[in-house]
Scaffold this motif. Sequence first.
Motif, PDB file in Angstrom:
ATOM      1  N   VAL A 217       0.874  -1.174   0.000  1.00  0.00           N
ATOM      2  CA  VAL A 217       0.000   0.000   0.000  1.00  0.00           C
ATOM      3  C   VAL A 217       0.911   1.223   0.000  1.00  0.00           C
ATOM      4  CG1 VAL A 217      -1.770   1.288   1.246  1.00  0.00           C
ATOM      5  CG2 VAL A 217      -1.847  -1.213   1.217  1.00  0.00           C
ATOM      6  N   LEU A 218       0.820   2.004  -1.054  1.00  0.00           N
ATOM      7  CA  LEU A 218       1.692   3.163  -1.232  1.00  0.00           C
ATOM      8  C   LEU A 218       1.073   4.438  -0.669  1.00  0.00           C
ATOM      9  CD1 LEU A 218       2.397   2.240  -4.891  1.00  0.00           C
ATOM     10  CD2 LEU A 218       4.082   2.152  -3.070  1.00  0.00           C
ATOM     11  N   LEU A 219      -0.215   4.501  -0.756  1.00  0.00           N
ATOM     12  CA  LEU A 219      -0.958   5.690  -0.356  1.00  0.00           C
ATOM     13  C   LEU A 219      -2.300   5.207   0.131  1.00  0.00           C
ATOM     14  CD1 LEU A 219      -0.869   8.845  -0.582  1.00  0.00           C
ATOM     15  CD2 LEU A 219      -1.852   8.588  -2.843  1.00  0.00           C
ATOM     16  N   ARG A 220      -2.732   5.703   1.284  1.00  0.00           N
ATOM     17  CA  ARG A 220      -3.996   5.250   1.852  1.00  0.00           C
ATOM     18  C   ARG A 220      -4.971   6.429   1.939  1.00  0.00           C
ATOM     19  NH1 ARG A 220      -4.807   0.489   4.163  1.00  0.00           N
ATOM     20  NH2 ARG A 220      -2.596   0.169   4.596  1.00  0.00           N
ATOM     21  N   GLU A 221      -6.164   6.218   1.408  1.00  0.00           N
ATOM     22  CA  GLU A 221      -7.219   7.215   1.431  1.00  0.00           C
ATOM     23  C   GLU A 221      -7.416   7.728   2.861  1.00  0.00           C
ATOM     24  OE1 GLU A 221     -11.954   7.415   0.149  1.00  0.00           O
ATOM     25  OE2 GLU A 221     -10.779   5.638  -0.293  1.00  0.00           O
ATOM     26  N   GLY A 222      -7.474   9.052   3.011  1.00  0.00           N
ATOM     27  CA  GLY A 222      -7.711   9.667   4.315  1.00  0.00           C
ATOM     28  C   GLY A 222      -6.443   9.967   5.102  1.00  0.00           C
ATOM     29  N   GLU A 223      -5.310   9.456   4.653  1.00  0.00           N
ATOM     30  CA  GLU A 223      -4.051   9.701   5.360  1.00  0.00           C
ATOM     31  C   GLU A 223      -3.267  10.814   4.664  1.00  0.00           C
ATOM     32  OE1 GLU A 223      -1.821   6.081   5.820  1.00  0.00           O
ATOM     33  OE2 GLU A 223      -3.335   5.203   7.141  1.00  0.00           O
ATOM     34  N   ASP A 224      -2.451  11.518   5.459  1.00  0.00           N
ATOM     35  CA  ASP A 224      -1.613  12.582   4.913  1.00  0.00           C
ATOM     36  C   ASP A 224      -0.466  11.992   4.112  1.00  0.00           C
ATOM     37  OD1 ASP A 224      -3.130  14.577   6.080  1.00  0.00           O
ATOM     38  OD2 ASP A 224      -1.855  14.730   7.857  1.00  0.00           O
ATOM     39  N   ASN A 225      -0.206  12.579   2.970  1.00  0.00           N
ATOM     40  CA  ASN A 225       0.945  12.229   2.151  1.00  0.00           C
ATOM     41  C   ASN A 225       1.269  13.454   1.312  1.00  0.00           C
ATOM     42  OD1 ASN A 225       2.855  10.286   0.819  1.00  0.00           O
ATOM     43  ND2 ASN A 225       1.689  10.977  -0.947  1.00  0.00           N
ATOM     44  N   PHE A 226       2.434  14.019   1.497  1.00  0.00           N
ATOM     45  CA  PHE A 226       2.787  15.251   0.806  1.00  0.00           C
ATOM     46  C   PHE A 226       3.883  15.036  -0.235  1.00  0.00           C
ATOM     47  CE2 PHE A 226       1.493  16.610   5.195  1.00  0.00           C
ATOM     48  CZ  PHE A 226       0.182  16.868   4.841  1.00  0.00           C
ATOM     49  N   GLU A 227       3.874  13.846  -0.827  1.00  0.00           N
ATOM     50  CA  GLU A 227       4.802  13.518  -1.898  1.00  0.00           C
ATOM     51  C   GLU A 227       4.018  12.988  -3.091  1.00  0.00           C
ATOM     52  OE1 GLU A 227       8.580  12.189   0.854  1.00  0.00           O
ATOM     53  OE2 GLU A 227       7.308  10.632   0.029  1.00  0.00           O
ATOM     54  N   MET A 228       4.577  13.185  -4.249  1.00  0.00           N
ATOM     55  CA  MET A 228       3.984  12.666  -5.476  1.00  0.00           C
ATOM     56  C   MET A 228       4.973  11.658  -6.055  1.00  0.00           C
ATOM     57  SD  MET A 228       2.852  14.781  -8.887  1.00  0.00           S
ATOM     58  CE  MET A 228       4.520  15.160  -9.400  1.00  0.00           C
TER      59      MET A 228
END
Length: 156
Positions: free
Chosen positions: A14-25
């Motif tokens: 899981v690279l990115l989870r809906e609802g969680e903060d992630n400030f990278e692309m």
Amino acid sequence: MANEKLTTIPAETVLLREGEDNFEMYKILKGKAELYTGYGTDNEVLLGILGEGACFGEFGLLTHKPAIYTVIAYSDLILYRVTEEKIGEFIQENHSSVFQIMKSMANTMMIMQHQINQLSEELDDRNKVNKRIVGKNKDLISRYVKGGFPDSNRFR
């Protein structure tokens, strides 16, 4: 390759989870990833499969808001990591990717609008059913109050 911008990710991560903060692309250089809303819930929807050249995580990078979708590695991936500090450099080196990001964001908004429309229709249908039930119940209560049912003894 010893490059701080490149990241290798194994399948099913899981690279990115809906609802969680992630400030990278991330830009996919090799492999494929799945894009979901409602991942792991009864409302899970596969929005699409991202392949080489596709980017994800742009929403958090650009808005500093929690992710609006979940991304899972479908296969082993090699990703190009973009931070806010490096976005200008990324844009200069990858102008065609910027257009693709814009198209992807517009497509995601269209899919989500379609889902909102479907949900609205479903809620409207349920409200119509509820109104019919309430209307029938009001009619039954009114008839009972005005004189009872002909066979009202059977309810006692």
